[in-house]
Structure formats: C-alpha cells, structure tokens
Scaffold this motif. Structure first.
Motif, PDB file in Angstrom:
ATOM      1  N   MET A   1       0.880  -1.180   0.000  1.00  0.00           N
ATOM      2  CA  MET A   1       0.000   0.000   0.000  1.00  0.00           C
ATOM      3  C   MET A   1       0.906   1.215   0.000  1.00  0.00           C
ATOM      4  O   MET A   1       1.840   1.293   0.802  1.00  0.00           O
ATOM      5  CB  MET A   1      -0.899  -0.008   1.235  1.00  0.00           C
TER       6      MET A   1
ATOM      7  N   ARG B   1      -0.856 -12.084   4.176  1.00  0.00           N
ATOM      8  CA  ARG B   1      -1.185 -11.247   5.346  1.00  0.00           C
ATOM      9  C   ARG B   1      -2.557 -10.617   5.157  1.00  0.00           C
ATOM     10  O   ARG B   1      -2.867 -10.118   4.059  1.00  0.00           O
ATOM     11  CB  ARG B   1      -0.163 -10.132   5.490  1.00  0.00           C
TER      12      ARG B   1
ATOM     13  N   HIS C   1      -0.156   7.243   1.928  1.00  0.00           N
ATOM     14  CA  HIS C   1      -1.465   7.903   1.906  1.00  0.00           C
ATOM     15  C   HIS C   1      -1.817   8.299   3.328  1.00  0.00           C
ATOM     16  O   HIS C   1      -1.158   7.901   4.288  1.00  0.00           O
ATOM     17  CB  HIS C   1      -2.543   6.966   1.343  1.00  0.00           C
TER      18      HIS C   1
ATOM     19  N   SER D   1      -6.184  -0.945  13.557  1.00  0.00           N
ATOM     20  CA  SER D   1      -5.693  -1.850  12.518  1.00  0.00           C
ATOM     21  C   SER D   1      -5.230  -3.153  13.165  1.00  0.00           C
ATOM     22  O   SER D   1      -4.347  -3.141  14.029  1.00  0.00           O
ATOM     23  CB  SER D   1      -4.530  -1.117  11.832  1.00  0.00           C
TER      24      SER D   1
ATOM     25  N   ARG E   1     -13.042   1.488  11.292  1.00  0.00           N
ATOM     26  CA  ARG E   1     -13.243   2.940  11.206  1.00  0.00           C
ATOM     27  C   ARG E   1     -14.650   3.291  11.669  1.00  0.00           C
ATOM     28  O   ARG E   1     -15.522   2.426  11.690  1.00  0.00           O
ATOM     29  CB  ARG E   1     -13.099   3.414   9.745  1.00  0.00           C
TER      30      ARG E   1
ATOM     31  N   HIS F   1       1.141   7.172   5.748  1.00  0.00           N
ATOM     32  CA  HIS F   1       1.587   5.828   6.122  1.00  0.00           C
ATOM     33  C   HIS F   1       1.566   4.905   4.911  1.00  0.00           C
ATOM     34  O   HIS F   1       0.891   5.182   3.916  1.00  0.00           O
ATOM     35  CB  HIS F   1       0.750   5.260   7.284  1.00  0.00           C
TER      36      HIS F   1
ATOM     37  N   VAL G   1       2.572   0.494   3.530  1.00  0.00           N
ATOM     38  CA  VAL G   1       3.136  -0.849   3.726  1.00  0.00           C
ATOM     39  C   VAL G   1       3.950  -1.122   2.462  1.00  0.00           C
ATOM     40  O   VAL G   1       3.376  -1.367   1.391  1.00  0.00           O
ATOM     41  CB  VAL G   1       2.024  -1.914   3.889  1.00  0.00           C
TER      42      VAL G   1
HETATM   43  O1  LIG Z   1      -2.109  -3.014   5.889  1.00  0.00           O
HETATM   44  C1  LIG Z   1      -1.853  -2.142   6.709  1.00  0.00           C
HETATM   45  O2  LIG Z   1      -1.245  -2.353   7.750  1.00  0.00           O
HETATM   46  C2  LIG Z   1      -2.237  -0.711   6.404  1.00  0.00           C
HETATM   47  C3  LIG Z   1      -3.624  -0.512   5.906  1.00  0.00           C
HETATM   48  C4  LIG Z   1      -3.900   0.924   5.638  1.00  0.00           C
HETATM   49  O3  LIG Z   1      -3.031   1.749   5.646  1.00  0.00           O
HETATM   50  C5  LIG Z   1      -5.257   1.359   5.341  1.00  0.00           C
HETATM   51  O4  LIG Z   1      -6.180   0.516   5.256  1.00  0.00           O
HETATM   52  O5  LIG Z   1      -5.431   2.585   5.170  1.00  0.00           O
END
Ligand SMILES: O=C(O)CCC(=O)C(=O)O
Length: 195
Positions: free
Chosen positions: A114, A186, A117, A132, A192, A174, A176
C-alpha cells in the motif's frame, strides 16, 4: 478488561500498539476464516492514464449506508459476517470506541503493498480513530511526517493491534512497502467510524 496498550506519542498525533491482541492459536483460526469467508475483490485504480490493478485485494464491510470513497473508488458496505463482527466488538472493547465499518486488505505476498497515503476522507470525521489488526506474515508499517520527514515504523505481526488517533492523519502519511523477503499471506483489517 481491555488489554493495556503501549502509547506512542508522536509529534502531532498518537499511536497505541500491542503486538499480540489475540493468542497464537486464535490468530491461526481467524486468519483461516478471513481468507475463506471475506469477499476479496481485485479493484483497479486509474493511474498514468491507465486502469491498473491495486497491489492487494480488498473488501469493505459495515453498517448499511456507510459508504467510503478512497482512491476514486466508491465502496458500498457488505453486511458484517460473524467473524468480522466478533473482531469489530473485540477491537472496540480494547480501544474503547465503537466502529461501524472496516476495510479489509489481503497482501498475497511481498509484492503486494500500500503506497503512502493518509486516511483523511471527509466521512471519517476530523480526527479519526483507526484501529488496525493484522494476521499472517509480519509486514512493516511506516509513518512519515509530511512537514519534517520524521519517521516511525511498526513491524505488524500475527495478532497485532495498532491504533492511529488524534490529529495524526493531518500530519503523517503511512504505507506498507513491498518487500524482497519471501513472505506469506497477510490480512489487515482497519476498523473505522464513518460519520
Ligand atoms: O495493511 C496495513 O497495515 C495498512 C492498511 C492501511 O493503511 C489502510 O487501510 O489505510
């Protein structure tokens, strides 16, 4: 009693974290159920004038009407299924706040990722609390302060919980990243509250 969570005070935001919200045997079972029962979907996003597959599979669950728009995709929620509703309740209890929706991400191997963002969509409200949880292969979760470039990192392993809260989404991005390590599957769920 909710589990004690470590609080990590960052400039302009807070994270709370525990490496092990669920015990190892539960984590293996939860991962298996999530892989099997989640309605995983390959979404495409428009980039560089082309429709490109997202480098992961996703699914959006929540209360009816709690639609969520990100990366140009309008997500209508699927109804909760039992496992994900139990996880929502366990996470709400630990975090001390309710959640009415969840974004599920499936990283099939180290090439899924990811990109940078921030979770700052209007429907999340001003200072959202985002919880999370992760199952399966450990992956790095990186945070970067947009003004100072300061970094923070978490290795999110099987059964971990990370909470982002306060003004964090206004100041930090952030991601990944992909990894060249050989890693397995994973699943990450970000709970949320859609206003
Ligand atoms: O997979 C993750 O740990 C991050 C997920 C994430 O950043 C999101 O869903 O906005």
């Amino acid at each position: 009693m909710p589990l004690p969570l470590e609080t990590i005070a960052l400039t302009d935001g807070t994270c709370r974290y525990t490496p092990q919200l669920f015990d190892a045997a539960d984590c293996d079972r939860i991962l298996e159920v999530l892989l099997r029962e989640t309605a995983w979907k390959q979404e495409h996003i428009r980039m560089f004038g082309r429709q490109l597959p997202m480098p992961r599979l996703t699914a959006w669950y929540g209360e009816a009407g709690k639609t969520y728009k990100y990366s140009g995709l309008l997500n209508e929620p699927l109804p909760w299924f039992p496992e994900v509703a139990l996880l929502r309740d366990a996470v709400s209890h630990s975090v001390g706040t309710p959640f009415n929706s969840v974004l599920c991400n499936l990283y099939r191997d180290g090439t899924d990722s990811m990109s940078w963002h921030t979770d700052d969509e209007r429907e999340l409200g001003r200072n959202p609390t985002i919880a999370s949880i992760s199952f399966g292969a450990e992956r790095n979760f990186l945070l970067k302060h947009v003004r100072t470039g300061a970094r923070a990192a978490f290795a999110l392993g099987h059964g971990s919980l990370l909470i982002m809260e306060g003004p964090l989404q206004h100041h930090w991005v952030h991601r990944v990243p992909k990894t060249s390590r050989t890693v397995g599957v994973r699943v990450n769920l970000t709970f949320r509250w859609i206003v």
